[in-house]
Scaffold this active site. Structure first.
Site, PDB file in Angstrom:
ATOM      1  N   LYS A   7      13.027 -14.423   6.700  1.00  0.00           N
ATOM      2  CA  LYS A   7      13.462 -14.928   5.388  1.00  0.00           C
ATOM      3  C   LYS A   7      14.979 -15.117   5.393  1.00  0.00           C
ATOM      4  O   LYS A   7      15.716 -14.277   5.924  1.00  0.00           O
ATOM      5  CB  LYS A   7      13.049 -13.930   4.298  1.00  0.00           C
ATOM      6  CG  LYS A   7      13.279 -14.425   2.876  1.00  0.00           C
ATOM      7  CD  LYS A   7      12.791 -13.400   1.848  1.00  0.00           C
ATOM      8  CE  LYS A   7      13.003 -13.871   0.420  1.00  0.00           C
ATOM      9  NZ  LYS A   7      12.595 -12.860  -0.591  1.00  0.00           N
ATOM     10  N   SER A  58       9.922 -14.796  -4.388  1.00  0.00           N
ATOM     11  CA  SER A  58      10.869 -15.704  -3.792  1.00  0.00           C
ATOM     12  C   SER A  58      10.574 -16.014  -2.319  1.00  0.00           C
ATOM     13  O   SER A  58      11.050 -17.019  -1.791  1.00  0.00           O
ATOM     14  CB  SER A  58      12.280 -15.112  -3.891  1.00  0.00           C
ATOM     15  OG  SER A  58      12.363 -13.898  -3.157  1.00  0.00           O
ATOM     16  N   SER A  95       8.503 -10.208  -4.456  1.00  0.00           N
ATOM     17  CA  SER A  95       8.705 -11.383  -3.602  1.00  0.00           C
ATOM     18  C   SER A  95       8.031 -11.344  -2.233  1.00  0.00           C
ATOM     19  O   SER A  95       8.002 -12.356  -1.540  1.00  0.00           O
ATOM     20  CB  SER A  95      10.195 -11.633  -3.402  1.00  0.00           C
ATOM     21  OG  SER A  95      10.726 -12.160  -4.579  1.00  0.00           O
TER      22      SER A  95
HETATM   23  N1  GLN Z   1       9.927 -13.006  -9.021  1.00  0.00           N
HETATM   24  C1  GLN Z   1      10.824 -11.908  -9.226  1.00  0.00           C
HETATM   25  C2  GLN Z   1      12.147 -12.402  -9.710  1.00  0.00           C
HETATM   26  O1  GLN Z   1      12.246 -13.553  -9.972  1.00  0.00           O
HETATM   27  C3  GLN Z   1      10.931 -11.118  -7.960  1.00  0.00           C
HETATM   28  C4  GLN Z   1      12.030 -11.515  -7.062  1.00  0.00           C
HETATM   29  C5  GLN Z   1      12.098 -10.711  -5.817  1.00  0.00           C
HETATM   30  O2  GLN Z   1      11.285  -9.822  -5.555  1.00  0.00           O
HETATM   31  N2  GLN Z   1      13.104 -10.984  -5.024  1.00  0.00           N
HETATM   32  O3  GLN Z   1      13.070 -11.683  -9.858  1.00  0.00           O
END
Ligand code: GLN
Length: 503
Positions: free
Chosen positions: A79, A154, A178
């Protein structure tokens, strides 16, 4: 010859160790797969131009009789939130376009030392803010199950790469879901370790009290194998636990027999309402629980009354911490600088941040700065921290009664690209079951539980364990996976109409 991209990391590793295949062959197969499908999927922001050299070096060392790690020679996707010396690291943002780090993230350094072969950097929502990868400054990733749909976020790039057989395993990061929510919508496995269990040194920080790095894969064993490589104490990370961790791969292998399910107490949260969950998601969840019960698990109703306030608390804590973490992108130290002729330093900073950050990042910086401002700090940030404590206490009380807690990993299957992008609150609700896990610092794993009847798209079940009990999740996850795969007559992804057909 078998298609090497279809093999799990564990199977690739065993064929590499017996000399049946070489790392160059395994790496080339995945690079060809990327060349073939990534124009449609867009899982990668950058593909390594020296992966084959790294692979050849591993092959040479193996031939020379060097003792190599279990995953040596296996390709890996990374990532883009994790910094790398040999490939750009952007965290999905324009402000870091082309940024080359002077050092590797600890997890990347450990993966390299173990002989894994980095294939490239995967797409993500900008600074890991989002649930769909639509907030990437470089365009969205498409779900291999249906290219018109989101791959989650994400870490949609890592999940899509693994689901589309472009990589056998990948690294992700999980601040509020994420790793797990992308796993849920792509039919893959994703694990968020115990807070502090895996180093975050070199993971571009989103919210430091929540961020965790973890593995993404197609099988529970593969996540465990990668976790064994990246986990453990790192003196560069002040929050890194000093625990001696057991072998997670051994736990996953042991779990596959299903013995662990006999008498296992699985908690189901009574306050999680069915409303808000897509019918096919709830049905798949209940189906998986019934399978576990038939093998001797005991389904226990537990109360976690504050679980549902997780999202609200998170969207104060996360923006507060993010607004502070992102202050370092100031046009001086990293990346982009927009010159303002005749302007002051502040003018340059403002112009740079205006041009370099996308809308979601700006939204959260504004929200976080407001929540932390004098006079509001106690009302917002302070209250959210109290809710966080209540959620932690809910988990403590629950784990006095049960061994693991189970929830659906997310409320819906993959939605259409564009469907929620203009509705931040709807987007935030994707993480209703994953966020409390980060707030409590405990580990959580998502494994496929089946397909939703109404749309034929994948659904995940999340298992949660007490802090430091990551091995329990691999044991239970592998047991549940074996049962489920058996009930489907083969892995979900092998039967998926990926990329609109048999590609
Ligand atoms: N979807 C969540 C957010 O927008 C989680 C993001 C993450 O885990 N990096 O913050």
């Amino acid at each position: 010859m078998t298609d090497l991209t279809r093999l799990s990391a564990a199977d690739l590793a065993s064929q590499l160790s017996t000399g049946e295949i070489s790392s160059v062959e395994a790496t080339r197969a995945h690079l060809e797969r990327i060349a073939d499908v990534d124009g449609d999927v867009h899982a990668f922001l950058h593909v390594s131009d020296h992966a084959l050299d790294v692979a050849a070096d591993i092959d040479r060392r193996r031939a020379a009789g060097e003792h190599l790690g279990e995953l040596a020679g296996v390709p890996l996707a990374i990532k883009d939130v994790l910094v790398t010396t040999d490939m750009p690291s952007t965290s999905g943002s324009k402000i870091l376009e082309g940024f080359l780090s002077p050092y590797d993230a600890t997890v990347v350094a450990r993966a390299r030392a173990a002989g894994l072969v980095p294939l490239g950097k995967t797409n993500m929502d900008e600074f890991a803010m989002g649930s769909s990868t639509e907030h990437s400054a470089y365009g969205p990733t498409h779900n291999p199950w249906d290219l018109d749909r989101i791959p989650g976020g994400s870490g949609g790039g890592s999940a899509a790469a693994v689901a589309a057989f472009e990589a056998p395993i990948a690294l992700g990061s999980d601040t509020g879901g994420s790793i797990r929510q992308p796993a849920h919508v792509t039919g893959t496995v994703g694990m968020k370790p115990t807070y502090g269990g895996v180093s975050r040194f070199g993971a571009i920080a989103l919210a430091s009290s929540l961020d965790q790095v973890g593995p993404v894969s197609r099988t529970v064993l593969d996540s465990a194998l990668l976790h064994d490589v990246i986990g453990g104490h790192d003196p560069h990370d002040a929050t890194s636990l000093t625990d001696a961790w057991p072998s997670f791969a051994a736990a996953a292998r042991e779990g596959a027999s299903g013995e662990v399910l006999k008498g296992l107490r699985v908690g189901v949260i009574k306050e999680l309402p069915d409303s808000g969950f897509q019918a096919g998601v709830s049905a798949s969840f209940r189906g998986a629980l019934a399978l576990l019960e038939a093998q001797g698990a005991e389904i226990v109703e537990i109360s976690a009354p504050h679980f549902e306030y997780g999202v609200a608390a998170y969207y104060l804590i996360l923006p507060a911490e993010a607004s502070s973490n992102l202050a370092k992108f100031d046009s001086v130290r990293f990346g982009l600088r927009v010159d303002v002729p005749g302007g002051t330093v502040e003018d340059v900073m403002a112009a740079t941040r205006d041009a370099g950050f996308g809308d979601e990042v700006k939204r959260r910086i504004i929200l976080g700065t407001y929540a932390l401002s004098a006079g509001y700090y106690d009302a917002y940030y302070g209250s959210a921290q109290k809710v966080r404590t209540l959620i932690q206490r809910d988990f403590d009380a629950a784990f006095a009664q049960v061994d693991v807690i189970a929830t659906p990993s997310a409320p819906t299957t993959a939605f259409k690209l564009g469907e929620k992008i203009d509705d931040p609150l709807q987007m935030y609700l994707n993480d209703v079951t994953t966020i409390p896990v980060n707030l409590a610092g405990v580990p959580g794993i998502s494994i496929p539980s089946g397909l939703a009847e109404e749309d034929g798209l994948p659904v995940g079940i999340q298992f949660i364990a007490p802090a430091r009990e990551d091995a329990r999740l691999y044991r239970v996850g592998a047991a549940a996976e074996a049962l489920l795969v058996d009930s489907w007559g083969g892995p979900l992804l092998d039967r998926a109409p990926l990329l609109g057909g048999n590609r």
